[in-house]
Scaffold this active site. Structure first.
Site, PDB file in Angstrom:
ATOM      1  N   ASP A   1       0.831  -1.182   0.180  1.00  0.00           N
ATOM      2  CA  ASP A   1      -0.092   0.029   0.265  1.00  0.00           C
ATOM      3  C   ASP A   1       0.680   1.919   0.307  1.00  0.00           C
ATOM      4  OD1 ASP A   1      -1.822  -2.265   0.762  1.00  0.00           O
ATOM      5  OD2 ASP A   1      -3.042  -0.863   1.312  1.00  0.00           O
TER       6      ASP A   1
ATOM      7  N   CYS B   1      -2.358  -8.615  -2.152  1.00  0.00           N
ATOM      8  CA  CYS B   1      -3.727  -8.999  -2.113  1.00  0.00           C
ATOM      9  C   CYS B   1      -4.791  -8.889  -3.134  1.00  0.00           C
ATOM     10  CB  CYS B   1      -4.653  -8.830  -0.150  1.00  0.00           C
ATOM     11  SG  CYS B   1      -3.771  -8.890   0.523  1.00  0.00           S
TER      12      CYS B   1
ATOM     13  N   SER C   1      -9.882   1.137   4.513  1.00  0.00           N
ATOM     14  CA  SER C   1      -8.334   0.258   3.279  1.00  0.00           C
ATOM     15  C   SER C   1      -9.368  -0.213   1.732  1.00  0.00           C
ATOM     16  CB  SER C   1      -8.949  -1.532   3.643  1.00  0.00           C
ATOM     17  OG  SER C   1      -8.051  -2.033   3.052  1.00  0.00           O
TER      18      SER C   1
END
Length: 553
Positions: free
Chosen positions: A120, A192, A469
């Protein structure tokens, strides 16, 4: 060569002696020195394979006549950091990464850089460094994770895992069901598998022109990822030879392209923090109002998880980021004359791109929506704006009015959600979690997943000066600016106040008379800082508001 500053002339004999200490030969020293910025570590699933990517990059550099030299960059796993004090250290690493990479690159006189990020804050941190250092640079990420499969064959991912915890607390899933998700949601290495923040930023690195095609979508476990890394290693030598630098690529027009692709893909709301911060390092200022203008003209073409049931591997098979961009060219939504790391313009790059699956990438004439995946809302609750991933909001929640349920921390809100104290129609307000107030602007995946997992995703909104997120879905509105710790209106909300949300109209309103808000403002006292020592305390003193990208002054 830039590296002549450490290796040419009698005066540089001491420097060369240390290069010899590294085992370098005269032949290696004479070649361009290429810094390979490896984000490998053994705690982040998206980074556990980067050692292999780095070796492939180094092979490509050597094949093209350069000398690769590897040095590290840190990375935090947001999923592991989620739900405890560790999340305060996520966003703040973006600046640590940029600063430390700048220091290493300049101190050692590299001729070019190959950045290998994946997760991220690691991707934007290295993009910020690239813009700041401004020597020839190319990116190749570690690649996305494959989707998981539950025992009954259903595909799954990390966002489903977090929502399973909420379902458990709601009594709709037992411990065995949670275990099924736990063991199968994250089956491989890689970032992910949905269109979460890491994959959003890796895709936008392609769109902005700093990575080769496939960077955002080729799965981490595919050998094609190693071939891509070798090609990136070869291509940096071309960029060095032609002296094509990041600021030649990351222009204002390129950022416009990136935001357009952002809207078409339905990326994470965190891109609204990262793109302004990267642009700032390139000497370009972009604001949230620009995002709404782009969204108004850009159709949303993809519904990857959490917005839908498709994953990064599906986008890759459908043609990847370039196929999405090719659709956007059909309505002249992109500037095709911008330079890219291929050494060619974006228009030249897209000539062979093709949409191979219109179920994954909707044709531009048949989009999921006529506007983009992200909306910026403004009103008396957020005078400087707030952000929502509208492509992941249920239709029932696009317009909503309800009573405020006010919490001064994420932890208190989660406790109330799990205690079933939040009811249909409520608007959960979580404040003092912004860049200064957190400090560090924690992600709120736990409370948003709890709301969805407990069956409230179509009836409860969440508003925060923190952030979300990329795995968050629902009426989750973040980045409220000014934040509570700066005395923003979100600090004045009281339990039971009515809040009106109108996402199509980009409005958010605290339905309290102006005179009453003025009275509350005069009585407001800023709470004591939550953390008074260490890096987070220094960060809180220097960080700007979320609408400015949470950059450091």
């Amino acid at each position: 060569m830039r590296s002549d500053s450490i290796k040419v002339g009698v005066e540089r004999a001491p420097n060369r002696s240390l290069l010899y200490a590294l085992g370098f030969t005269d032949e290696e020293i004479r070649r361009p020195l290429i810094g390979v910025v490896s984000s490998f570590n053994e705690i982040v699933p998206g980074h556990m394979n980067i050692d292999k990517i780095a070796e492939a990059v180094k092979a490509g550099v050597r094949a093209a006549g350069g000398t690769p030299v590897m040095f590290p960059a840190i990375a935090v796993c947001d999923g592991i950091a989620m739900g405890h004090v560790g999340m305060k250290y996520s966003l703040v690493t973006r600046d640590l990464i940029a600063d430390s990479t700048e220091a290493m690159a300049i101190a050692h006189g590299f001729d070019g850089l190959v950045m290998i990020p994946n997760c991220d804050k690691n991707v934007p941190g290295l993009l910020m460094a690239a813009a700041r250092i401004n020597i020839p640079t190319i990116f190749v990420s570690g690649g996305p994770m494959l989707a998981g499969h539950l025992k009954d064959g259903r595909r799954t991912c990390l966002s489903h895992m977090f929502e399973a915890v909420g379902a458990y607390h709601a009594g709709t899933l037992d411990e065995d069901g949670v275990r099924d998700y736990e063991e199968n949601a994250c089956p491989t290495c890689g970032s992910c598998s949905g269109m979460y923040t890491a994959n959003s930023m890796n895709c936008l690195t392609e769109a902005i022109g700093m990575a080769l095609p496939g960077n955002g979508t080729i799965p981490a476990v595919y050998s094609a990822r190693l071939r891509l890394a070798k090609h990136a290693g070869m291509q940096i030598m071309q960029l060095v030879e032609k002296n094509i630098r990041p600021r030649d690529i990351m222009t204002e027009r390129a950022f416009h392209n990136a935001e357009t692709v952002d809207m078409a893909l339905g990326c994470s709301t965190n891109t609204m923090l990262h793109l302004p911060a990267i642009a700032h390092e390139a000497g370009i200022e972009i604001d949230l109002d620009m995002s709404n203008a782009i969204s108004a003209n850009t159709p949303n073409l993809c519904h990857l998880a959490p917005a839908g049931d498709t994953f990064m591997e599906d986008l890759d098979l459908a043609g990847g980021v370039y196929a999405v961009m090719k659709e956007l060219t059909k309505k002249d939504l992109l500037d095709l004359d911008v330079m890219t790391c291929t050494g060619s313009t974006m228009g030249e790059n897209l000539k062979s791109a093709k949409n191979l699956d219109e179920n994954i990438i909707r044709p531009i004439g048949n989009p999921y929506s006529r506007t983009g995946g992200i909306a910026v809302l403004k009103g008396n609750l957020a005078p400087d704006g707030c952000v929502v991933k509208q492509s992941a909001v249920a239709k029932e929640m696009m317009v909503h009015r309800g009573p405020a349920r006010v919490f001064d921390s994420e932890d208190d809100a989660i406790a109330a959600i799990y205690a079933k104290a939040i009811h249909p129609g409520d608007v959960v307000v979580i404040r003092y979690e912004g860049p200064k107030g957190g400090p560090g602007m924690r992600e709120m995946l736990n409370p948003t997943s709890a709301i969805c997992g407990m069956g409230l995703g179509e009836s409860v909104a969440l508003i925060t000066d923190g952030r979300f997120s990329g795995a968050t879905r629902g009426a989750s509105i973040g980045h409220v600016s000014p934040e509570a710790a700066a005395g923003g209106p979100i600090a004045l909300v009281q339990e039971g106040d009515m809040i009106s949300i109108d996402i199509p109209e980009c409005k958010i309103t605290l339905d309290v008379p102006e005179e009453e808000l003025k009275r509350r403002q005069e009585a407001w006292i800023c709470p004591e800082p939550k953390i008074k020592t260490g890096y987070l305390a220094r960060y809180a003193k220097l960080v700007s508001s979320a609408d400015k990208g949470a950059v450091l002054s």
